[in-house]
Design an enzyme around this catalytic site. Sequence first.
Site, short mmCIF file in Angstrom:
data_model
loop_
_atom_site.label_atom_id
_atom_site.label_comp_id
_atom_site.label_asym_id
_atom_site.label_seq_id
_atom_site.Cartn_x
_atom_site.Cartn_y
_atom_site.Cartn_z
N ILE A 279 -82.55 -46.98 -1.13
CA ILE A 279 -82.64 -46.12 -0.25
C ILE A 279 -84.13 -45.66 -0.12
O ILE A 279 -84.44 -45.50 1.13
CB ILE A 279 -82.04 -44.61 -0.89
CG1 ILE A 279 -80.67 -44.86 -1.29
CG2 ILE A 279 -82.30 -43.33 0.03
CD1 ILE A 279 -79.87 -43.55 -1.66
N HIS B 267 -71.46 -32.65 -3.95
CA HIS B 267 -71.21 -33.81 -3.03
C HIS B 267 -70.16 -34.68 -3.56
O HIS B 267 -69.78 -34.80 -4.78
CB HIS B 267 -72.79 -34.80 -3.57
CG HIS B 267 -73.06 -36.21 -2.88
ND1 HIS B 267 -72.54 -36.27 -1.52
CD2 HIS B 267 -73.58 -37.09 -3.14
CE1 HIS B 267 -72.91 -37.57 -1.19
NE2 HIS B 267 -73.46 -37.97 -2.15
N ASN C 110 -80.53 -40.37 -15.95
CA ASN C 110 -81.28 -39.65 -14.78
C ASN C 110 -81.93 -38.15 -15.02
O ASN C 110 -82.86 -38.01 -14.39
CB ASN C 110 -80.32 -39.73 -13.63
CG ASN C 110 -80.02 -40.84 -12.94
OD1 ASN C 110 -80.71 -41.95 -13.36
ND2 ASN C 110 -79.12 -40.98 -12.32
N ARG D 65 -74.43 -45.13 -11.43
CA ARG D 65 -73.65 -45.42 -12.65
C ARG D 65 -72.87 -46.97 -12.52
O ARG D 65 -72.45 -47.45 -11.34
CB ARG D 65 -72.49 -44.61 -12.37
CG ARG D 65 -71.37 -44.29 -13.64
CD ARG D 65 -70.76 -43.08 -13.53
NE ARG D 65 -69.47 -43.23 -14.22
CZ ARG D 65 -68.76 -42.01 -14.43
NH1 ARG D 65 -68.94 -40.97 -13.88
NH2 ARG D 65 -67.57 -41.85 -15.11
N ILE E 271 -82.25 -36.79 -3.74
CA ILE E 271 -81.00 -37.83 -3.38
C ILE E 271 -80.40 -38.29 -4.56
O ILE E 271 -79.27 -38.67 -4.52
CB ILE E 271 -81.64 -38.90 -2.26
CG1 ILE E 271 -82.11 -38.20 -0.98
CG2 ILE E 271 -80.06 -39.88 -2.02
CD1 ILE E 271 -82.38 -39.14 -0.09
N1 APR Z 1 -89.52 -43.23 -11.72
C1 APR Z 1 -89.57 -43.58 -10.46
N2 APR Z 1 -88.54 -44.59 -10.21
C2 APR Z 1 -87.53 -44.97 -11.00
C3 APR Z 1 -87.52 -44.41 -12.23
C4 APR Z 1 -88.74 -43.33 -12.48
N3 APR Z 1 -88.78 -42.78 -13.93
N4 APR Z 1 -86.48 -45.04 -12.80
C5 APR Z 1 -85.91 -45.72 -11.87
N5 APR Z 1 -86.54 -45.68 -10.70
C6 APR Z 1 -86.29 -46.59 -9.71
C7 APR Z 1 -85.69 -47.98 -9.99
O1 APR Z 1 -87.02 -48.87 -10.38
C8 APR Z 1 -85.49 -48.37 -8.48
O2 APR Z 1 -86.15 -48.95 -7.71
O3 APR Z 1 -85.59 -45.98 -8.76
C9 APR Z 1 -85.04 -46.87 -7.85
C10 APR Z 1 -83.50 -46.93 -7.73
O4 APR Z 1 -83.36 -47.66 -6.73
P1 APR Z 1 -81.74 -48.29 -6.59
O5 APR Z 1 -81.55 -48.77 -7.77
O6 APR Z 1 -81.76 -49.34 -5.45
O7 APR Z 1 -80.82 -47.21 -5.94
P2 APR Z 1 -80.70 -46.50 -4.70
O8 APR Z 1 -79.72 -47.26 -4.06
O9 APR Z 1 -81.76 -46.44 -4.00
O10 APR Z 1 -80.21 -44.98 -4.89
C11 APR Z 1 -80.88 -44.29 -5.71
O11 APR Z 1 -79.57 -42.33 -5.08
O12 APR Z 1 -77.69 -41.94 -3.80
C12 APR Z 1 -78.24 -42.05 -5.05
O13 APR Z 1 -76.62 -42.77 -6.42
C13 APR Z 1 -77.87 -43.08 -6.16
O14 APR Z 1 -78.89 -42.10 -7.83
C14 APR Z 1 -79.14 -43.10 -6.77
C15 APR Z 1 -80.08 -42.96 -6.14
#
Ligand code: APR
Length: 320
Positions: A14, A176, A96, A83, A119
Site C-alpha cells: 500500500i 471495517h 501491530n 494476519r 490504514i
Molecule cells: N515501522 C514502519 N514500518 C513497518 C514497521 C514499523 N514498526 N513494521 C512493519 N513495517 C512495514 C513493513 O516492513 C512493510 O514494508 O510495513 C510494511 C507493510 O507492508 P505490506 O506487508 O506490504 O502490507 P500492505 O499490503 O501495505 O498493508 C499494510 O494495511 O490494509 C492494511 O491489513 C493491511 O495492516 C496491513 C496494512
Amino acid sequence: MARSKIALIGAGNIGGTLAHLAAAKELGDVVLFDVVEGVPQGKALDLAQCGPVEGFDSALKGTNDYADIAGANVIIVTAGVARKPGMSRDDLLGINLKVMKAVGEGIKANAPDAFVICITNPLDAMVWALREFSGLPHNKVVGMAGVLDSARFRHFLADEFKVSVKDVTAFVLGGHGDTMVPVVEYSTVAGIPIPDLIKMGWSTKERIDAIVARTRSGGGEIVGLLKTGSAFYAPATSGIEMAEAYLKDKKRVLPCAVNLSGEYGVSDLYVGVPCVIGAGGVEKIVEIELTAEAKANFQVSVDAVKELLTACKAIDPTLA
Ligand code: APR
C-alpha cells in the site's frame, strides 16, 4: 508557496502505491519511511524515475529515520503486518499495537501538526491506539475504511445496475469489513435510493443482500485470490482521496473512522461514520437518523470495536 509534504509510514504494497499516486497527482513531495533498510530508498528511487515519463516534479525520498518526516502535512500509516495463517487475532493485535506505539511516538516527536490517516488493520482499533500514542487532537487522526468499503459497494452496485460507477453513491457506517453497515436507503443511483430501484425492477432485495455480503467480505475475497498478500490498489487510492480532501480543503463528505464523542450515542471510540474532511481535518461529523435495522447493525459493529479496544488495553496497560 512551498510544496506540501506527505510522509508514508510503511513502504510495503500500500505504501508504494500511495507514493506513486501522491507523486503522480503532485499532491506534494513524498517521504517513504520503513524499518526495513533499502526498501523505502529503492521504491522512492524507482518511483522518482517515473517522473520524467509521467511528467511530475514531486520529489521522493526513502528513509529509515523518523527525523525525515519532520514538517509533514499529511502522514499515511500502513506500517505493520497482515494476519498470517495460524496467527490469532490477539497475536496480530499485539504485533501491530507495538508498531502503532513506535509510529505514534515518531509522529509526536517529529510531525505533531500533521493530518494522520491510518490504514493498518484491525483498522478501528489501530487508529484509536495511534491517536492515543501520538497524543494528536482527535480531529487530526482518522482511519481509512469507509471510503474503501463504499468503493467496493459502489463497484458491485454499478455492475448490478449496469450504470457508471460515477452515478452510484453509497452510504456506509460502522467498523471495517465484516461488521460494516451499508445503509441501502441512503445509497443511490443518481439520487434514486436502492429500495426505489428495487421497486422499479432494477434488482431484487435478495441480489442486493448478496452484494452487501460480498462487500463485507471484500478484503477476504482478494486475499483468497492473491494468496500471498492483501488488497492494495483500492486501499491506497482511498487513502489518497482523504489526503487530497485535507490538502485542498475540499470539504469532502467521506465515510471515515473518526472518534465519536456522543454522536450516534457512542463515546471514546473510533468507528466509521460520514464526516466532512477539509483543512481543519475532521470538520464535522454527519449524524443521521438511522432506521431500526441500521441502528441494530451499527450497535453490533460498535460492540465489535469495543471488544478490540478491551483486548488492546489488556495487551498494553498504558492504554487503559
Ligand atoms: N515501522 C514502519 N514500518 C513497518 C514497521 C514499523 N514498526 N513494521 C512493519 N513495517 C512495514 C513493513 O516492513 C512493510 O514494508 O510495513 C510494511 C507493510 O507492508 P505490506 O506487508 O506490504 O502490507 P500492505 O499490503 O501495505 O498493508 C499494510 O494495511 O490494509 C492494511 O491489513 C493491511 O495492516 C496491513 C496494512
